[in-house]
Design an enzyme around this catalytic site. Structure first.
Site, PDB file in Angstrom:
ATOM      1  N   ASP A 141      -1.779 -32.735  25.027  1.00  0.00           N
ATOM      2  CA  ASP A 141      -3.004 -32.510  24.252  1.00  0.00           C
ATOM      3  C   ASP A 141      -4.122 -31.872  25.516  1.00  0.00           C
ATOM      4  O   ASP A 141      -5.018 -32.209  25.643  1.00  0.00           O
ATOM      5  CB  ASP A 141      -3.736 -33.978  24.125  1.00  0.00           C
ATOM      6  CG  ASP A 141      -4.960 -33.802  23.008  1.00  0.00           C
ATOM      7  OD1 ASP A 141      -5.201 -32.709  22.757  1.00  0.00           O
ATOM      8  OD2 ASP A 141      -5.565 -35.011  22.713  1.00  0.00           O
ATOM      9  N   TYR A 191     -20.337 -35.469  35.495  1.00  0.00           N
ATOM     10  CA  TYR A 191     -20.815 -34.594  34.666  1.00  0.00           C
ATOM     11  C   TYR A 191     -19.945 -34.331  33.304  1.00  0.00           C
ATOM     12  O   TYR A 191     -20.296 -33.514  32.331  1.00  0.00           O
ATOM     13  CB  TYR A 191     -20.688 -33.116  35.261  1.00  0.00           C
ATOM     14  CG  TYR A 191     -21.535 -32.934  36.513  1.00  0.00           C
ATOM     15  CD1 TYR A 191     -22.741 -33.382  36.513  1.00  0.00           C
ATOM     16  CD2 TYR A 191     -20.796 -32.222  37.847  1.00  0.00           C
ATOM     17  CE1 TYR A 191     -23.600 -33.368  37.490  1.00  0.00           C
ATOM     18  CE2 TYR A 191     -21.581 -32.451  38.987  1.00  0.00           C
ATOM     19  CZ  TYR A 191     -22.976 -32.926  38.709  1.00  0.00           C
ATOM     20  OH  TYR A 191     -23.757 -32.925  39.946  1.00  0.00           O
ATOM     21  N   GLY A 192     -19.352 -35.395  32.805  1.00  0.00           N
ATOM     22  CA  GLY A 192     -18.609 -35.534  31.879  1.00  0.00           C
ATOM     23  C   GLY A 192     -17.428 -34.541  31.274  1.00  0.00           C
ATOM     24  O   GLY A 192     -16.824 -33.963  32.297  1.00  0.00           O
ATOM     25  N   ALA A 231     -11.364 -45.981  18.171  1.00  0.00           N
ATOM     26  CA  ALA A 231     -10.925 -47.018  17.339  1.00  0.00           C
ATOM     27  C   ALA A 231     -10.291 -48.137  18.140  1.00  0.00           C
ATOM     28  O   ALA A 231     -10.397 -49.481  17.604  1.00  0.00           O
ATOM     29  CB  ALA A 231     -10.100 -46.360  16.297  1.00  0.00           C
TER      30      ALA A 231
END
Length: 976
Positions: A792, A675-676, A599
């Site tokens: 997180d 590779y994300g 966002a």
């Protein structure tokens, strides 16, 4: 022996008589004039060998004296004959015979000694710009190439000039300051070989080429009687021969002073002369001068002493003490004051009320001897009721002083009464400052404004004084009989500030006047305006509330500054320093595809030119804000940049490479992980996973209560199992669903560069999962050592790059948490509830131990190959209840028993019983293969910035907050 000696004496006398008779050996002198003595042998120089005899004869009619000089030594002999039976090299020198008339004759004797060619006096001092002698006279005048050489073969200074003299030494011409500590040898050639003397160290005494530099500790002193007066004068020059003293102006009294001195290097000399008067009196006041001189000139500096019998305070207003200010305007009341000793208490008072703010007090000068101060009271938007006396009070240990300002607030007139009809008189009462003037106006009918004056109708005015510094009240009356027709009357009050009017309507009924009423022309308009303004305020409040309720972006990683009792004190990331060495030119970035968006911002793949090497291109990831981002998000991105720069580099976190903060929006440049994220990587590799352990796990039950039964096995069947529905998206895959593929390489064959093969083409096995577990634990241990809490930790926030190296990151603004089902709305925030520890869910507590809980959830994700935790279970009241009651997930399908044991310890209800990340690293190290451990160690050692040793939680906490310990209770943190 005596016979030989007598014969020698006879021969000498005979020779003397012959010389006297012939007169050939002496210059002719006039009869009666004394002549110098003669020496035999009659040579100017005599060379003898070492060990031979030196025999010199001095003839003169009277008494004679022999003198031998070499270097600084002088020997005397009062015999006519000088005899040295066995000559030594040290007997080389000048021999002088002097008669009673003071006339003399000399001979220089060389005692040739091949073993000692030089007579050396090693003390060597030279004065700058003067000649100095290197005293190394020769014992053999027949040697050649008599000169100077530098020590250890070093060349002599190019401008060094010298003149050799075998009898005296070598004269260095015009010594320079640069020759100081020059190491030298005298040198000769003997039989084709170079012979060196002992070494000399030249010490240069500098010449004075400027006057001394003189300074004092303070330029002026103010003391009370009985206090000690101490002043220090500092004299700086090139040598210690500078002269200095303290003097009192117009006095010859010797002053008591002490000296300290030292050298700073070769030609920087400093002396401190301290003058002390132990108990100063008023008559000690005066000017004291520190005087210094050298051969070049003199310099001086003075200090002033003033002694008073007691302290004082003198106040000087910077503005008039009577102040006039208009209503709503600002005014600053400023005073300067001299205070000695220093002021101890200052305050501003108004109406017996002391100001606690709105004022400041500061010294006028930062000079140590300053006694003048400034105090300012800032009065803002003064109201008419705030006029009065404002008093400044100041005191020190000796006296008190005060000054008062009379402040008058000029106010626009206000009409207090305007509709009274008393005894036929219409009254208008107005108040204001300065005193208002009231005028009356009349116009027929109902008008907005009247312009025709009622004068010369009789008007009665009554002035009445108000409270001190308050408004002045004026009453004006007019005879209503003056009005013959229906109309409007205006009462207008005005002064220098402004004017105000009131309007009255009246009408005649027959011969009687109707009661006068106020003018109501503007009432509907005013009511409408108030209604519209109220509605606008309500709309603004609603919009503000909705904006505040909107989840705001914040940096997840928190850095702990200290621990006080039960509270973590976090470092405000905006206060962290930012080193501009991270700056990278924007024009060297070429942007590519978007890697992720949220966002507030996005992460874009880019190519950076010259980031590592000037001519090299490098693929990077650039985090940036969207144009719609607010100030809060811009500050948060800058905070994230500062946190990354504070943490430093580690192989298992996404490292900062650079930033662009100048000349445009903020860009954060980090490592690019090809590779994300690990979560999607695991899901892609499910069908090619090679499991090296038994796959006979039962899949009927996924949860059990670990609070009461820590060692329950998969075969247990009790009431503590929960009946769960399948997950909506991803569930644990069964063996039948898998399609195995053959791996084309092993982990040990991989390299960190993609030159050999692409890691994404390789199959996934259990060793890879253990390696991922190990690397993430290492990265979290590094963050913990930096006092950083992640908040997180999940597979979606782990990136994978070449060599299957995992890197912990915080997607932050680049994650669309609004549309991510893993983030659940709780209050005004979206939180990853299924990854959060109980204390974080229920008490908003985020600690290093809550990160350990999240790591346990990450392990479950990892060994379930990317399944969502607590599959099929929504986050609702039932979920919260079961977490409180101790229900935990069962082992995922591919987890070894040892790894599931680690998960269970990470999920302990007591945070302090959970392992630290350092302990987790040690546990996993026992399970990974030697090849994997060896590869990781090599990669870590090759990293350009090797991480520091990881410290344990208890050590870390004690190093952050001295009052904390490893056994402290949960630490509450309200920032969610």
């Amino acid at each position: 022996m005596r016979g030989a000696r007598g014969a020698w004496d006879f021969l000498c006398v005979l020779l003397l008589l012959l010389r006297v008779q012939t007169g050939s050996s002496q210059p002719s002198v006039s009869p009666g004039e004394p002549s110098p003595p003669s020496i035999h042998p009659g040579k100017s120089d005599l060379i003898v060998r070492v060990g031979d005899e030196i025999r010199l004869l001095c003839t003169d009619p009277g008494f004679v004296k022999w003198t031998f000089e070499i270097l600084d030594e002088t020997n005397e002999n009062k015999q006519n004959e000088w005899i040295t039976e066995k000559a030594e090299a040290t007997n080389t020198g000048k021999y002088t015979c002097t008669n009673k008339h003071g006339l003399s004759n000399s001979i220089y004797v060389f005692v040739r000694d091949p073993a000692k060619l030089f007579l050396v006096d090693r003390s060597l001092y030279g004065k700058e710009d003067n000649d100095t002698l290197v005293r190394c006279p020769l014992t053999d005048p027949e040697v050649t190439n008599y000169s100077l050489k530098g020590c250890q073969g070093k060349p002599l200074p190019k401008d060094l000039r010298f003149i050799p003299d075998p009898k005296a030494g070598i004269m260095i011409k015009s010594v320079k300051r640069a020759y100081h500590r020059l190491c030298l040898h005298c040198s000769v050639d003997q039989e084709g070989k170079s012979v060196l003397s002992e070494k000399f160290i030249l010490k240069v005494r500098p010449a004075f080429k400027a006057v001394p530099v003189v300074s004092v500790s303070k330029a002026s002193y103010l003391l009370r009687e009985g206090e000690e007066f101490t002043v220090t004068c500092t004299i700086k020059d090139v040598s210690s021969s500078v002269y200095s003293t303290w003097k009192r102006e117009n006095s010859q009294t010797k002053l008591q002073e002490k000296y300290n001195s030292w050298h700073h290097g070769d030609f920087n000399y400093e002396r401190q002369a301290t003058l002390t008067i132990s108990s100063a009196r008023v008559n000690d006041s005066g000017v004291f001068m520190c005087y210094a001189n050298n051969t070049f000139g003199s310099a001086n500096v003075t200090t002033t002493l003033e002694v008073v019998d007691k302290g004082f305070i003198n106040i000087f207003p910077m503005i008039n003490t009577t102040v006039f200010v208009n209503d709503g305007e600002n005014v600053d009341l400023i005073v300067e004051y001299e205070a000695f000793p220093k002021p101890e208490h200052q305050q501003w008072i108004y109406m017996n009320r002391t100001f606690t703010d709105k004022w400041e007090d500061y010294p006028k000068s930062e000079n140590e001897s300053n006694i003048r101060y400034v105090s300012e009271l800032h009065l803002t938007r003064l109201k008419g009721t705030e006029g009065g006396t404002y008093t400044f009070l100041v005191s020190n240990s000796d006296v008190n002083a005060a000054i008062a300002f009379n402040v008058y607030v000029n106010t626009k007139p206000e009409i207090l009464t305007y509709d009274r009809l008393v005894n036929g008189m219409l009254q208008c009462v107005a108040a204001g400052f300065p005193e208002p003037t009231i005028d009356w106006y009349f116009c027929p009918g109902t008008e907005q404004r009247c312009s025709a004056s009622v004068l010369p109708v009789d008007v009665q005015t009554l002035n009445s004084s108000g409270p001190p510094f308050g408004k002045l009240v004026v009453q004006s009356s007019i005879d209503s009989s003056a009005f013959k027709h229906n109309g409007t009357v205006e009462c207008k009050a005005y002064n220098d500030v402004g004017k105000t009017s009131a309007y009255f309507n009246f009408a005649f009924k027959g011969n009687n006047k109707e009661q006068i009423h106020p003018h109501t022309l503007f009432t509907p308009l005013l009511i409408g305006f108030v209604i519209v303004a109220g509605m606008m305020c309500i709309i603004v409040m609603i919009l503000t509330y909705k904006y505040l309720q909107k989840p705001m972006y914040e940096v997840q990683w928190k850095v702990v500054e200290e621990i006080n009792g039960n509270n973590y004190v976090y470092i405000d990331p905006t206060q962290l320093p930012y080193d501009h060495k991270w700056e990278f030119p924007r024009n060297r970035l070429s942007f590519g595809k978007t890697l992720g968006a949220g966002a507030f911002g996005k992460v874009v793949e880019a190519t950076a030119y010259g980031l590592i090497k000037s001519d090299a291109a490098m693929t990077v990831a650039v985090k940036m804000l969207k144009p719609s981002a607010h100030l809060t998000e811009r500050e948060a991105l800058m905070s994230e940049l500062k946190v990354l720069s504070y943490l430093g580099n580690h192989m298992n976190i996404v490292n900062l490479l650079g930033a662009c903060t100048i000349g445009g929006p903020t860009l954060v440049i980090t490592e690019y992980c090809c590779y994300g994220d690990l979560l999607n990587f695991l899901r892609r590799k499910r069908d090619s996973f090679i499991c090296s352990k038994q796959e006979d796990h039962a899949e009927a039950a996924l949860y059990k209560n670990l609070l009461h039964s820590k060692e329950s096995s998969c075969s247990d069947s009790t009431n503590e199992y929960m009946d769960m529905k399948p997950g909506v998206s991803y569930v644990v895959p069964t063996k039948a669903d898998k399609r195995r593929s053959v791996r084309i390489g092993s982990y040990i064959e991989r390299d960190v560069t993609p030159a050999i093969m692409e890691d994404d083409e390789l199959a996934l096995d259990l060793e890879d999962l253990l390696s991922f577990s190990y690397q993430v634990a290492k990265g979290m241990a590094f963050l913990a050592s930096k006092n950083c809490i992640h908040r997180d930790l999940a597979a979606r926030n782990i990136l994978l790059t070449h060599g299957r190296i995992t890197k912990i990151c915080d997607f932050g603004l680049a994650r669309d948490i609004k549309n991510d089902s893993n983030y659940v709305v709780k209050g005004n925030a979206r939180l990853p509830v299924k990854w959060m520890a109980p204390e974080s869910i229920f008490n908003c507590v985020y600690t290093f131990e809550s990160d350990v809980w999240s790591y346990g959830i990450f392990l479950w994700e990892l060994f379930s190959l990317g399944s969502s935790p607590y599959p099929g279970m929504p986050v609702d009241s039932k979920f919260y209840k079961m977490i409180k009651e101790g229900f935990r997930m069962l082992s995922p399908e591919h987890a070894p028993a040892e790894m599931y044991d680690i998960m269970k310890t990470c999920w302990d209800a007591d945070p302090l019983k959970r392992p630290t990340f350092k302990q987790i690293v040690q546990l996993i190290e026992k399970q990974i293969s030697e090849s994997t451990n060896h590869i990781y160690s090599n990669l870590a050692n090759c990293s350009p910035n090797r991480q520091k040793p990881v410290v344990d939680h208890s050590v870390r906490i004690n190093s952050v907050g001295s009052t904390a310990s490893s056994s402290q209770p949960l630490l509450v943190h309200d920032d969610v």
